[in-house]
Scaffold this active site. Structure first.
Site, PDB file in Angstrom:
ATOM      1  N   TYR A  66      -2.029  -8.210  16.034  1.00 45.67           N
ATOM      2  CA  TYR A  66      -0.559  -8.299  16.171  1.00 45.67           C
ATOM      3  C   TYR A  66      -0.134  -9.623  16.815  1.00 45.67           C
ATOM      4  O   TYR A  66       0.918 -10.170  16.488  1.00 45.67           O
ATOM      5  CB  TYR A  66      -0.018  -7.083  16.934  1.00 45.67           C
ATOM      6  CG  TYR A  66       0.133  -5.895  16.009  1.00 45.67           C
ATOM      7  CD1 TYR A  66      -0.875  -4.941  15.872  1.00 45.67           C
ATOM      8  CD2 TYR A  66       1.261  -5.770  15.195  1.00 45.67           C
ATOM      9  CE1 TYR A  66      -0.777  -3.896  14.982  1.00 45.67           C
ATOM     10  CE2 TYR A  66       1.380  -4.715  14.293  1.00 45.67           C
ATOM     11  CZ  TYR A  66       0.359  -3.784  14.184  1.00 45.67           C
ATOM     12  OH  TYR A  66       0.476  -2.768  13.271  1.00 45.67           O
ATOM     13  N   ARG A  69       0.007 -11.946  13.972  1.00 45.07           N
ATOM     14  CA  ARG A  69       1.214 -11.756  13.179  1.00 45.07           C
ATOM     15  C   ARG A  69       2.429 -12.294  13.928  1.00 45.07           C
ATOM     16  O   ARG A  69       3.337 -12.881  13.343  1.00 45.07           O
ATOM     17  CB  ARG A  69       1.381 -10.276  12.821  1.00 45.07           C
ATOM     18  CG  ARG A  69       0.342  -9.801  11.799  1.00 45.07           C
ATOM     19  CD  ARG A  69       0.548  -8.357  11.392  1.00 45.07           C
ATOM     20  NE  ARG A  69       1.857  -8.137  10.771  1.00 45.07           N
ATOM     21  CZ  ARG A  69       2.361  -6.914  10.596  1.00 45.07           C
ATOM     22  NH1 ARG A  69       1.692  -5.841  11.002  1.00 45.07           N
ATOM     23  NH2 ARG A  69       3.539  -6.764  10.026  1.00 45.07           N
ATOM     24  N   GLN A 100      12.243  -2.558   6.569  1.00 43.29           N
ATOM     25  CA  GLN A 100      10.901  -2.062   6.907  1.00 43.29           C
ATOM     26  C   GLN A 100      10.142  -3.159   7.655  1.00 43.29           C
ATOM     27  O   GLN A 100       9.069  -2.915   8.195  1.00 43.29           O
ATOM     28  CB  GLN A 100      10.121  -1.675   5.649  1.00 43.29           C
ATOM     29  CG  GLN A 100      10.782  -0.565   4.844  1.00 43.29           C
ATOM     30  CD  GLN A 100      10.083  -0.355   3.509  1.00 43.29           C
ATOM     31  OE1 GLN A 100       9.159   0.451   3.390  1.00 43.29           O
ATOM     32  NE2 GLN A 100      10.525  -1.097   2.504  1.00 43.29           N
ATOM     33  N   ASP A 103       9.605  -8.337  11.523  1.00 43.23           N
ATOM     34  CA  ASP A 103       9.589  -9.765  11.884  1.00 43.23           C
ATOM     35  C   ASP A 103      10.887 -10.267  12.517  1.00 43.23           C
ATOM     36  O   ASP A 103      10.952 -11.422  12.966  1.00 43.23           O
ATOM     37  CB  ASP A 103       9.221 -10.609  10.643  1.00 43.23           C
ATOM     38  CG  ASP A 103      10.193 -10.389   9.464  1.00 43.23           C
ATOM     39  OD1 ASP A 103       9.739 -10.472   8.310  1.00 43.23           O
ATOM     40  OD2 ASP A 103      11.392 -10.130   9.704  1.00 43.23           O
ATOM     41  N   HIS A 118      10.793   0.271  10.963  1.00 40.24           N
ATOM     42  CA  HIS A 118       9.393   0.325  11.412  1.00 40.24           C
ATOM     43  C   HIS A 118       9.187  -0.422  12.716  1.00 40.24           C
ATOM     44  O   HIS A 118       8.068  -0.822  13.040  1.00 40.24           O
ATOM     45  CB  HIS A 118       8.465  -0.260  10.325  1.00 40.24           C
ATOM     46  CG  HIS A 118       8.377   0.616   9.104  1.00 40.24           C
ATOM     47  ND1 HIS A 118       7.950   0.145   7.878  1.00 40.24           N
ATOM     48  CD2 HIS A 118       8.692   1.920   8.898  1.00 40.24           C
ATOM     49  CE1 HIS A 118       7.988   1.135   6.993  1.00 40.24           C
ATOM     50  NE2 HIS A 118       8.443   2.218   7.588  1.00 40.24           N
ATOM     51  N   CYS A 144       0.741  -1.034  30.920  1.00 42.05           N
ATOM     52  CA  CYS A 144       2.115  -0.641  31.258  1.00 42.05           C
ATOM     53  C   CYS A 144       2.287  -0.776  32.781  1.00 42.05           C
ATOM     54  O   CYS A 144       1.497  -0.199  33.540  1.00 42.05           O
ATOM     55  CB  CYS A 144       2.357   0.815  30.840  1.00 42.05           C
ATOM     56  SG  CYS A 144       3.894   1.482  31.503  1.00 42.05           S
ATOM     57  N   CYS A 147       2.907   2.993  34.357  1.00 41.44           N
ATOM     58  CA  CYS A 147       1.884   4.046  34.460  1.00 41.44           C
ATOM     59  C   CYS A 147       0.460   3.514  34.423  1.00 41.44           C
ATOM     60  O   CYS A 147      -0.500   4.268  34.585  1.00 41.44           O
ATOM     61  CB  CYS A 147       2.094   5.061  33.308  1.00 41.44           C
ATOM     62  SG  CYS A 147       1.537   4.457  31.703  1.00 41.44           S
ATOM     63  N   SER A 186       7.671  -2.530  -2.280  1.00 36.97           N
ATOM     64  CA  SER A 186       6.897  -1.885  -3.363  1.00 36.97           C
ATOM     65  C   SER A 186       7.335  -0.432  -3.546  1.00 36.97           C
ATOM     66  O   SER A 186       6.894   0.241  -4.471  1.00 36.97           O
ATOM     67  CB  SER A 186       5.405  -1.938  -3.026  1.00 36.97           C
ATOM     68  OG  SER A 186       5.188  -1.351  -1.743  1.00 36.97           O
ATOM     69  N   ALA A 228      13.836 -12.831  -4.034  1.00 32.96           N
ATOM     70  CA  ALA A 228      15.044 -12.597  -3.238  1.00 32.96           C
ATOM     71  C   ALA A 228      15.735 -13.904  -2.893  1.00 32.96           C
ATOM     72  O   ALA A 228      16.971 -14.000  -2.934  1.00 32.96           O
ATOM     73  CB  ALA A 228      14.667 -11.840  -1.973  1.00 32.96           C
TER      74      ALA A 228
HETATM   75  N1  APR Z   1      11.265 -11.654  -3.382  1.00 34.44           N
HETATM   76  C1  APR Z   1      11.366 -10.315  -3.601  1.00 34.44           C
HETATM   77  N2  APR Z   1      10.313  -9.471  -3.646  1.00 34.44           N
HETATM   78  C2  APR Z   1       9.092 -10.026  -3.483  1.00 34.44           C
HETATM   79  C3  APR Z   1       8.890 -11.410  -3.256  1.00 34.44           C
HETATM   80  C4  APR Z   1      10.044 -12.234  -3.214  1.00 34.44           C
HETATM   81  N3  APR Z   1       9.952 -13.559  -3.019  1.00 34.44           N
HETATM   82  N4  APR Z   1       7.547 -11.640  -3.136  1.00 34.44           N
HETATM   83  C5  APR Z   1       6.942 -10.436  -3.270  1.00 34.44           C
HETATM   84  N5  APR Z   1       7.861  -9.468  -3.490  1.00 34.44           N
HETATM   85  C6  APR Z   1       7.648  -8.029  -3.665  1.00 34.44           C
HETATM   86  C7  APR Z   1       6.306  -7.633  -4.239  1.00 34.44           C
HETATM   87  O1  APR Z   1       6.379  -7.611  -5.671  1.00 34.44           O
HETATM   88  C8  APR Z   1       6.158  -6.207  -3.676  1.00 34.44           C
HETATM   89  O2  APR Z   1       6.728  -5.254  -4.563  1.00 34.44           O
HETATM   90  O3  APR Z   1       7.669  -7.469  -2.358  1.00 34.44           O
HETATM   91  C9  APR Z   1       6.966  -6.241  -2.388  1.00 34.44           C
HETATM   92  C10 APR Z   1       6.103  -6.141  -1.137  1.00 34.44           C
HETATM   93  O4  APR Z   1       5.497  -4.868  -1.128  1.00 34.44           O
HETATM   94  P1  APR Z   1       4.524  -4.477   0.073  1.00 34.44           P
HETATM   95  O5  APR Z   1       3.576  -5.595   0.315  1.00 34.44           O
HETATM   96  O6  APR Z   1       4.001  -3.111  -0.242  1.00 34.44           O
HETATM   97  O7  APR Z   1       5.485  -4.409   1.343  1.00 34.44           O
HETATM   98  P2  APR Z   1       6.502  -3.256   1.739  1.00 34.44           P
HETATM   99  O8  APR Z   1       7.084  -2.615   0.531  1.00 34.44           O
HETATM  100  O9  APR Z   1       7.439  -3.851   2.712  1.00 34.44           O
HETATM  101  O10 APR Z   1       5.552  -2.207   2.501  1.00 34.44           O
HETATM  102  C11 APR Z   1       6.204  -1.095   3.117  1.00 34.44           C
HETATM  103  O11 APR Z   1       4.128  -0.482   4.190  1.00 34.44           O
HETATM  104  O12 APR Z   1       2.270  -1.460   5.113  1.00 34.44           O
HETATM  105  C12 APR Z   1       3.430  -0.732   5.423  1.00 34.44           C
HETATM  106  O13 APR Z   1       4.721  -0.712   7.366  1.00 34.44           O
HETATM  107  C13 APR Z   1       4.320  -1.545   6.316  1.00 34.44           C
HETATM  108  O14 APR Z   1       6.700  -1.888   6.182  1.00 34.44           O
HETATM  109  C14 APR Z   1       5.505  -1.880   5.435  1.00 34.44           C
HETATM  110  C15 APR Z   1       5.502  -0.761   4.409  1.00 34.44           C
END
Ligand code: APR
Length: 244
Positions: A66, A69, A100, A103, A118, A144, A147, A186, A228
């Site tokens: 983390y 990240r 979700q 950051d 999240h 902490c 505690c 996704s 995006a």
């Molecule tokens: N613009 C838009 N979408 C994009 C771009 C972009 N430039 N680049 C990638 N993507 C899309 C990918 O096609 C994919 O469908 O973003 C999506 C990212 O999917 P994941 O990596 O699965 O991330 P996410 O959907 O945020 O995951 C949900 O899963 O691992 C846990 O807690 C974590 O919040 C996260 C959750």
């Protein structure tokens, strides 16, 4: 070219609900989770890093991951996609942004009504009590101050519940909105992925923005192929000329 019907729906919207995932931060240089070769879960097993059991097994390893990240995000800046959503919030009567992502880039881009579904990478909590704490960040596994138990990153891990207030506010927004935008996710992880269905059920116009169609794409009114950082400014351009 964006569908005129979606632009028109945004022009008329009273309440827009937006769900974002890791994809909206990809153009800020932050890895997504599930993309082939580049996704975080390609290199790391989430069960080794993003569960309470993993933390108890090796808290130092989880903190190292983390902290890595956090350093990635600290060096990143909001991209045109984040900024376009902050502008959209100024153009519509009400916008609820459910992210979700942990950051913090939406808030840095100027979005105000943000629900961090999240949690947030830069928040630290007591592992035992769950309360937000300030810690001496030098320790390999911070403790902490109240505690003496382990401190943990303030994010929601697999197998953990979404914070009650975030869940309620997000569900309420999905059930009240006229337009629901699902951006850069996704659509695999619930309950976040269920928000679009809630919006659809109450007849909101539902659109997805993603370079590739997700498993929910055929449930949406619009599945817009694209990044995006390119699509959202275009959406704004189509809209902002017409809304005062
Ligand atoms: N613009 C838009 N979408 C994009 C771009 C972009 N430039 N680049 C990638 N993507 C899309 C990918 O096609 C994919 O469908 O973003 C999506 C990212 O999917 P994941 O990596 O699965 O991330 P996410 O959907 O945020 O995951 C949900 O899963 O691992 C846990 O807690 C974590 O919040 C996260 C959750």
């Amino acid at each position: 070219m964006l569908p005129e019907a979606l632009i028109q729906a945004l022009r008329e919207a009273r309440h827009v609900c937006v769900l974002t995932g890791a994809g909206i931060s990809a153009e800020s240089g932050i890895p997504t989770f599930r993309e082939a070769q580049t996704g975080l879960w390609e290199k790391h097993d989430p069960m080794d890093l993003a569960t309470p059991e993993a933390f108890l097994r090796d808290p130092a390893l989880v903190w190292r991951w983390y902290r890595w990240r956090r350093s990635l995000v600290a060096g990143a800046t909001p991209n045109p996609g984040h900024r376009a959503l902050a502008q959209l919030e100024e153009l519509v009567p009400q916008l609820t942004l459910v992210t979700q992502n942990v950051d913090g880039l939406h808030v840095r881009a100027g979005s105000r009504n943000v629900i961090e579904f999240h949690g947030n990478l830069f928040v630290t909590r007591c592992f035992v009590e769950g309360c937000v704490i300030e810690v001496d960040d030098e320790a390999e596994v911070p403790s902490c101050p109240a505690c003496g138990g382990h401190a943990r990153p303030g994010v929601v891990w697999f197998g953990e519940a979404i914070p009650e207030q975030a869940l309620e506010r997000s569900f309420a927004a999905a059930q009240d909105c006229d337009v629901f935008l699902s951006i850069g996710t996704s659509s695999l992880v619930y309950p976040a992925a269920g928000l679009a269905e809630l919006a659809k059920r109450q007849r909101a116009v539902v659109a997805e923005i993603n370079p590739g169609p997700t498993g929910l794409a055929d449930r949406f009114d619009f599945a817009i192929p694209g990044k995006a950082g390119a699509v959202l400014p275009e959406l704004l351009a189509g809209l902002s000329g017409d809304r005062r």
